[in-house]
Enzyme design. Structure first.
Site, PDB file in Angstrom:
ATOM      1  N   GLU A 100       0.846  -1.190   0.000  1.00  0.00           N
ATOM      2  CA  GLU A 100       0.000   0.000   0.000  1.00  0.00           C
ATOM      3  C   GLU A 100       0.884   1.243   0.000  1.00  0.00           C
ATOM      4  O   GLU A 100       2.015   1.212   0.486  1.00  0.00           O
ATOM      5  CB  GLU A 100      -0.911  -0.046   1.246  1.00  0.00           C
ATOM      6  N   ASP A 101       0.376   2.336  -0.540  1.00  0.00           N
ATOM      7  CA  ASP A 101       1.173   3.561  -0.576  1.00  0.00           C
ATOM      8  C   ASP A 101       1.228   4.229   0.802  1.00  0.00           C
ATOM      9  O   ASP A 101       2.277   4.654   1.253  1.00  0.00           O
ATOM     10  CB  ASP A 101       0.653   4.547  -1.642  1.00  0.00           C
ATOM     11  N   ASP A 104      -3.273   5.922   6.645  1.00  0.00           N
ATOM     12  CA  ASP A 104      -3.605   7.185   7.309  1.00  0.00           C
ATOM     13  C   ASP A 104      -4.472   6.833   8.528  1.00  0.00           C
ATOM     14  O   ASP A 104      -3.948   6.553   9.598  1.00  0.00           O
ATOM     15  CB  ASP A 104      -4.317   8.072   6.285  1.00  0.00           C
ATOM     16  N   PHE A 153      -0.409  16.367   4.271  1.00  0.00           N
ATOM     17  CA  PHE A 153      -0.760  15.816   2.976  1.00  0.00           C
ATOM     18  C   PHE A 153       0.456  15.737   2.063  1.00  0.00           C
ATOM     19  O   PHE A 153       1.164  16.717   1.872  1.00  0.00           O
ATOM     20  CB  PHE A 153      -1.870  16.637   2.312  1.00  0.00           C
ATOM     21  N   ARG A 166       0.890  11.915  -9.403  1.00  0.00           N
ATOM     22  CA  ARG A 166       1.397  10.551  -9.176  1.00  0.00           C
ATOM     23  C   ARG A 166       2.736  10.320  -9.864  1.00  0.00           C
ATOM     24  O   ARG A 166       3.535   9.483  -9.458  1.00  0.00           O
ATOM     25  CB  ARG A 166       0.402   9.510  -9.707  1.00  0.00           C
TER      26      ARG A 166
END
Ligand code: IMP
Length: 176
Positions: A100-101, A104, A153, A166
């Site tokens: 997963e990137d 959060d 963010f 991206r």
């Protein structure tokens, strides 16, 4: 400093630092899974660059599948159902590593975990490039973490702001 749509971002983690850390994770995974043939499940869209860089450095036999997560509310009962779209491999009895990137709140990852575990793999571990510990709401174990970052963010290296950014090679953080 760069502009992505209407927001300004500044360099946060360089491409070189990302690559170095990802290589270390790949070496750890290769050691931990020696003698096994893990199936990596890369979560689209965000994990595509992380997955590509990591996989190139994994030194054991392995497979990779790219899946999308679709969550929807059930009409009859409460709660959401998460489906893994594009998972054609039979994962029953296999060691699975989710890529997963970013984690959060952990809500997405908890749902992915449930969907994977329902298919009865031999084991499931999680590798996430980024982790925001201050935002975590769920009790999930992250086995391989690239970087712990504050709740700010970020964009680039696969992660997007409103669909953009991206393609940026470095990771950038929203300018305060
Ligand atoms: P969670 O369910 O709150 O853990 O959110 C996970 C998802 O939110 C990730 O897969 C990303 O798509 C998105 N996300 C969370 N933080 C960021 C960020 O800083 N930049 C870009 N996407 C983010």
């Amino acid at each position: 400093m760069i502009q992505v749509k209407d927001k300004t971002f500044e360099t946060y983690i360089t491409e070189e630092a990302l690559r170095e850390r990802v290589n270390i994770l790949a070496r750890q995974i290769s050691e931990d899974y020696g003698g096994k043939t893990p199936l990596f499940l890369a979560i689209l869209n965000g994990a595509f660059i992380f997955a590509a860089d990591l996989l190139k450095q994994v030194a054991i036999p392995c497979e990779i599948s790219f899946v999308k997560v679709a969550s929807y509310h059930q009409m009859q009962s409460s709660g959401t159902v998460t489906e893994l779209i594009g998972l054609t491999e039979n994962i029953a009895g296999r060691p699975v590593i989710i890529l997963e990137d970013i984690v959060d709140t952990g809500i997405t990852m908890e749902q992915i975990l449930q969907a994977v575990q329902a298919k009865e793999p031999e084991s499931v571990k999680i590798a996430t490039l980024l982790f925001k510990p201050d935002a975590l709401q769920k009790n999930i174990q992250l086995d391989y973490v690239g970087f712990q970052i504050p709740s700010r963010f970020v964009v680039g290296y696969g992660l997007d702001y409103d669909g953009h950014g991206r393609n940026l090679p470095h990771l950038y953080v929203l300018k305060e």
